[in-house]
Design an enzyme around this catalytic site. Structure first.
Site, short mmCIF file in Angstrom:
data_model
loop_
_atom_site.label_atom_id
_atom_site.label_comp_id
_atom_site.label_asym_id
_atom_site.label_seq_id
_atom_site.Cartn_x
_atom_site.Cartn_y
_atom_site.Cartn_z
N GLY A 101 33.16 14.22 61.01
CA GLY A 101 32.08 14.23 60.02
C GLY A 101 30.82 14.89 60.57
O GLY A 101 29.72 14.64 60.09
N SER A 118 31.84 20.32 60.01
CA SER A 118 32.52 21.56 60.43
C SER A 118 32.55 22.59 59.28
O SER A 118 32.42 23.78 59.53
CB SER A 118 33.92 21.27 60.94
OG SER A 118 34.65 20.52 60.00
N ALA A 163 29.05 24.11 58.99
CA ALA A 163 28.74 24.91 60.19
C ALA A 163 29.52 26.23 60.16
O ALA A 163 28.98 27.29 60.50
CB ALA A 163 29.05 24.12 61.46
N ASP A 175 23.33 19.30 55.60
CA ASP A 175 24.19 19.74 56.70
C ASP A 175 24.06 21.24 56.95
O ASP A 175 24.04 21.71 58.09
CB ASP A 175 25.65 19.35 56.43
CG ASP A 175 26.09 19.60 55.00
OD1 ASP A 175 25.28 20.09 54.18
OD2 ASP A 175 27.27 19.31 54.68
#
Ligand code: PMV
Length: 326
Positions: free
Chosen positions: A111, A114, A117, A158
């Site tokens: 978590g 990924s 990113a 994120d």
């Protein structure tokens, strides 16, 4: 000078305060972690998009560039492929062929973000290869668009951590992205061994909100207050107060229904063994917990988390955002 090949990397992330409420316009605080995602992209003349992404079990994936982003895309290729399609369309560019290899320093199960990113890396890599010279906000906007195209929901916190790095005070959809000036934030991270699905959990909380809108909206409001109380303590590195606020935030995550026994066990183990406070981090019902403790208690807290079945993951927080690797 035009380059044909580039490797870029972006950090993973951990949510410190404000998950779920952030989807509905409240602020959150997120920190980038030093475990990174790497993407190597090379332009060629094959006419194809090729992908190797061993971390998400994608091997020898290949399709004509003229078809990318169209129709069914296997799970592991979705974020990278949609990012390429979005950049090519938005900036009216064409590619003669592209080979992409991804590699992650962290498991896609943690978590740590990924998917976001790898999306951020892909956009940055194309910016380099196509000479677009995209600014951070432009990378954020197109990477967040890509995540929404696939997931349909999310705040983009994120993506912001991947692009900007550091520790951010964030309001969706990038309305505020403020870097908090800190030197250190010594988080203890405990992995539950359970994979959480972000969209399922956003839907779960919003189902409760349909039946009890005033209750859930009230909870979101208080989460926003906690984030704003925490912000100056992050900057002042007052871990004791941050721990207290983590406990308050965790209580509200419990009431949203996104904790599970395993997470609560790790959180109690941390707090009963000398942590200032602890909470789940992210969507909940799996992934990781975070705790803050005085340095003399860090090892005891780690051991207590492992004793109840958690795995301590060593990370440094406040890591650098997306960058080209030498
Ligand atoms: O599960 P994660 O780490 O992707 O975090 C999700 C946090 C949410 O607030 C529930 C969703 C979001 O995009 O902000």
């Amino acid at each position: 000078m035009k380059i044909n090949k580039v490797t870029v990397s972006a950090p993973g992330k951990l949510m410190l305060f404000g998950e779920h409420a952030v989807v509905y316009g409240h602020p959150c605080i997120v920190t980038a972690v030093d475990q990174r995602m790497f993407v190597t992209a090379e332009v060629n003349d094959s006419g194809n998009f090729e992908l190797e992404a061993p971390d998400v079990k994608v091997s020898a994936y290949k399709r004509p560039l003229s078809e990318i982003g169209i129709g069914e895309i296997p799970m592991g290729a979705q974020f990278v492929e949609t990012a390429i399609a979005n950049v090519v369309i938005k900036y009216k560019k064409s590619l003669t062929g592209l080979k992409v290899i991804t590699r992650s320093e962290f498991s896609s199960q943690f978590g740590f973000g990924s998917s976001s990113a790898s999306t951020v890396c892909m956009v940055k890599a194309l910016s380099e290869l196509l000479g677009l010279k995209l600014k951070e906000k432009e990378i954020f906007d197109i990477a967040f668009r890509t995540v929404l195209d696939i997931q349909g929901k999310g705040s983009g916190f994120d993506v912001a951590a991947g692009v900007y790095g550091g520790t951010l005070y964030f309001v969706t959809p990038g309305k505020t992205i403020e870097k908090l000036k800190i030197k250190t934030l010594p988080l203890i991270v405990g992995y539950s061994g359970v994979k959480a699905d972000t969209v399922t959990l956003i839907n779960k909380v919003s189902d409760t909100a349909k039946d009890y809108p005033r209750v859930i909206n009230g909870i979101y409001d208080i989460v926003g207050v906690i984030v704003n109380e925490a912000k100056p303590y992050v900057v002042k590195e007052n871990f004791e107060e941050l721990g207290r606020l983590m406990n308050l935030n965790q209580g509200l995550l419990e009431s949203m229904g996104v904790s599970i026994n395993k997470l609560s066990q790790m959180i109690y183990a941390a707090c009963e063994n000398g942590a200032y406070g602890a909470k789940l981090s992210g969507a909940g019902r799996g992934d990781c917990i975070i705790a803050l403790a005085p340095s003399k208690n860090v090892s005891t807290v780690g051991k207590a988390i492992e004793k109840v079945g958690g795995t301590v993951i060593k990370v440094k927080t406040n890591a650098e955002g997306v960058r080209v690797e030498k």
